[in-house]
Design a protein around this motif. Sequence first.
Motif, mmCIF file in Angstrom:
data_model
loop_
_atom_site.group_PDB
_atom_site.id
_atom_site.type_symbol
_atom_site.label_atom_id
_atom_site.label_comp_id
_atom_site.label_asym_id
_atom_site.label_seq_id
_atom_site.Cartn_x
_atom_site.Cartn_y
_atom_site.Cartn_z
ATOM 1 N N ASN A 90 0.746 -1.103 -0.173
ATOM 2 C CA ASN A 90 -0.348 -0.388 -0.385
ATOM 3 C C ASN A 90 0.925 0.880 -0.029
ATOM 4 N N VAL A 91 1.667 0.934 0.737
ATOM 5 C CA VAL A 91 2.706 2.241 0.905
ATOM 6 C C VAL A 91 3.687 2.305 -1.025
ATOM 7 N N LEU A 92 4.210 1.852 -0.909
ATOM 8 C CA LEU A 92 4.738 1.764 -3.062
ATOM 9 C C LEU A 92 3.614 2.178 -3.734
ATOM 10 N N GLN A 93 2.256 1.725 -3.225
ATOM 11 C CA GLN A 93 1.432 2.060 -5.006
ATOM 12 C C GLN A 93 1.367 3.460 -4.501
ATOM 13 N N ILE A 95 3.166 5.800 -3.087
ATOM 14 C CA ILE A 95 4.574 6.560 -3.839
ATOM 15 C C ILE A 95 4.373 6.582 -5.630
ATOM 16 N N TYR A 96 3.605 5.680 -5.883
ATOM 17 C CA TYR A 96 3.143 5.915 -8.032
ATOM 18 C C TYR A 96 2.637 7.023 -7.418
ATOM 19 N N LEU A 97 1.132 6.488 -6.779
ATOM 20 C CA LEU A 97 0.171 7.809 -6.773
ATOM 21 C C LEU A 97 0.833 9.523 -6.552
ATOM 22 N N ALA A 98 1.692 9.214 -5.995
ATOM 23 C CA ALA A 98 2.311 10.946 -5.374
ATOM 24 C C ALA A 98 3.503 11.230 -6.629
ATOM 25 N N LEU A 99 3.789 10.566 -7.772
ATOM 26 C CA LEU A 99 4.700 11.123 -8.317
ATOM 27 C C LEU A 99 3.858 11.042 -9.572
ATOM 28 N N ALA A 100 2.628 10.635 -9.582
ATOM 29 C CA ALA A 100 1.475 10.450 -10.784
ATOM 30 C C ALA A 100 1.200 12.260 -10.829
ATOM 31 N N ILE A 101 0.928 12.385 -9.545
ATOM 32 C CA ILE A 101 -0.247 13.684 -9.139
ATOM 33 C C ILE A 101 0.741 14.933 -9.598
ATOM 34 N N ALA A 102 2.159 14.719 -8.846
ATOM 35 C CA ALA A 102 3.462 15.436 -8.860
ATOM 36 C C ALA A 102 2.978 15.696 -10.778
ATOM 37 N N PHE A 103 3.252 15.094 -11.104
ATOM 38 C CA PHE A 103 3.432 15.212 -12.910
ATOM 39 C C PHE A 103 2.380 16.184 -13.874
ATOM 40 N N LEU A 104 0.790 15.667 -12.937
ATOM 41 C CA LEU A 104 -0.208 16.504 -13.276
ATOM 42 C C LEU A 104 -0.345 17.546 -13.005
ATOM 43 N N LEU A 226 10.797 -2.133 2.680
ATOM 44 C CA LEU A 226 9.312 -1.576 1.528
ATOM 45 C C LEU A 226 10.092 -1.273 0.669
ATOM 46 N N PHE A 227 11.487 -1.686 -0.173
ATOM 47 C CA PHE A 227 11.287 -1.561 -1.280
ATOM 48 C C PHE A 227 12.499 -3.164 -1.649
ATOM 49 N N LYS A 228 12.009 -3.873 -1.190
ATOM 50 C CA LYS A 228 12.635 -5.035 -1.765
ATOM 51 C C LYS A 228 12.278 -5.566 -3.207
ATOM 52 N N ARG A 229 11.173 -5.194 -2.655
ATOM 53 C CA ARG A 229 10.194 -6.031 -4.383
ATOM 54 C C ARG A 229 9.293 -4.828 -4.490
ATOM 55 N N LEU A 230 9.845 -4.513 -5.557
ATOM 56 C CA LEU A 230 8.605 -3.017 -6.515
ATOM 57 C C LEU A 230 7.629 -3.387 -7.150
ATOM 58 N N PRO A 231 6.183 -3.691 -6.486
ATOM 59 C CA PRO A 231 4.986 -4.314 -7.765
ATOM 60 C C PRO A 231 4.412 -3.529 -8.652
ATOM 61 N N PRO A 232 4.016 -4.041 -9.578
ATOM 62 C CA PRO A 232 3.468 -3.123 -10.382
ATOM 63 C C PRO A 232 2.101 -2.367 -9.967
ATOM 64 N N LEU A 233 2.078 -0.934 -10.310
ATOM 65 C CA LEU A 233 0.749 -0.506 -10.455
ATOM 66 C C LEU A 233 -0.522 -1.011 -10.758
ATOM 67 N N THR A 237 -5.865 -0.811 -6.546
ATOM 68 C CA THR A 237 -5.386 0.313 -4.785
ATOM 69 C C THR A 237 -5.468 1.653 -5.169
ATOM 70 N N TRP A 238 -5.223 2.045 -6.151
ATOM 71 C CA TRP A 238 -5.109 3.649 -6.875
ATOM 72 C C TRP A 238 -6.641 4.053 -6.197
ATOM 73 N N LEU A 239 -7.344 3.035 -6.907
ATOM 74 C CA LEU A 239 -8.721 3.826 -5.911
ATOM 75 C C LEU A 239 -9.725 3.697 -5.370
ATOM 76 N N LYS A 240 -8.530 2.719 -4.244
ATOM 77 C CA LYS A 240 -9.418 2.519 -2.844
ATOM 78 C C LYS A 240 -8.675 4.080 -2.360
ATOM 79 N N GLN A 241 -7.289 4.105 -2.366
ATOM 80 C CA GLN A 241 -6.286 4.692 -1.961
ATOM 81 C C GLN A 241 -7.163 6.411 -1.826
#
Length: 449
Positions: A90-93, A95-104, A226-233, A237-241
């Motif tokens: 959930n934390v890694l997702q 972070i992905y969401l944070a980078l997407a929001i920053a780009f937009l 936390l960063f041992k394995r990077l899951p795909p986007l 999970t984004w929608l839940k968050q």
Amino acid sequence: MEQITTIKLKVHQFIHILLPILISQVALFSMSFFDTAMSGQASSVDLAGVAIGASLWAPASTGLGGILIAITPIVGHLLGAKRRNEVPYNVLQGIYLALAIAFLLIVAGAMSLDGLLSLMNLEPQVRFIARGYLLAIAFGIPPYFVHQVLRSFIDALGYTRITMLITLLSLPINICLNYIFIFGKFGLPAFGGIGAGIATSMTYYCLMLIALFIIHRHPYFKEFALFKRLPPLSWKTWLKQLKIGIPIGFSIFFETGMFCAVTLLMSRFNTVTIAAHQGAMNFASMIYMIPLSFSMALTILVGFEVGARRYHDARQYSLIGLAFSFSIALLTALLLFLFKEQVAWLYSKEWDVILLAKQFLIYAIFFQFSDALATPIQGILRGYKDVNLPFITSLISYWFIALPIGYFLAAYTSFGAFGFWIGLISGITTNACCLLLRLRYILRRQVAV
């Protein structure tokens, strides 16, 4: 964190969680304080330019950053339900969401910045500084949002002292960079207010890197790998968050956006008025870090207890937090009344600005009491994942009550610029009353269960 059975120990744990958050929030906001105060020492034009720039950046950073706060109640509930293995994913997702929001946000800002500034009746120098300040800030948006996620993760685990340490390490960096870039030291040109944006952007990178280093090296955080394995986007999970985060983020946006809209509407007045308003508002916002810290601490504690279905404990933490918050509001209001002239001197050397700022600070005193209720209650409700109604009450209170009343009083009565502050007080008080009724309903419902 662990279950606490007595009121005395609950108070102790609440303070243990609260104090590092409070120090962190004051230190983090101090970056904005030093941006504003040090720019004001350069000139009132620099202060006004930073005021306008900060007024555009603040609602974007707090509103969109508020979406990422969803990590705190999500992790809190997972810990309370003893589902630790789901935390890293959930934390890694997040972070992905944070980078997407920053780009937009960067894309949206690039497309709209000049248009927004052209709508305001600003002096050319003020507009130039505001634009430069925001362009400099843009480079620090990605690390700022990633840090929001990392901080929410650390706080949710109860290690609020770690986030305090990270922020305290970054604060002197920000002050030194401000000094270098605003006033032109070590052979660099004096950028004035634009230098404050450069310094803040660089500090955001420091915040993120220090947080990553500690998470990688601290024994407790290493257990999560936390960063041992990077899951795909994961869109799911984004929608839940986002389901939790968007109401939180927009509630924050409606509040900060309304305050910033007032500053932008102040552009109809002269530079002295803008500078005095921003100085007073900046200090009032720093005091706001107190109830905001209560809110964050209560989200952590209430979320943990609700996740474990210990509703009686969650209720006790809620009442403890509100009692402490209102008591401190009485003290801060008294101190602000007694030392308003000294506060005004922090922001300017120009006597006209100081006199006007003192008057604005009188109105700021009245913010303290409503904020002492509304903001902690928002944190309590987030702990329950009850975020939709606070979103609606924020929208109505700030944009359909506060702003119209403020604009009418400022434009059509003798209150002038002070009318906006009266409108702000009306909106905050309305929201506090609505949230208090909602909390009462939630607590009664839990007792019935």
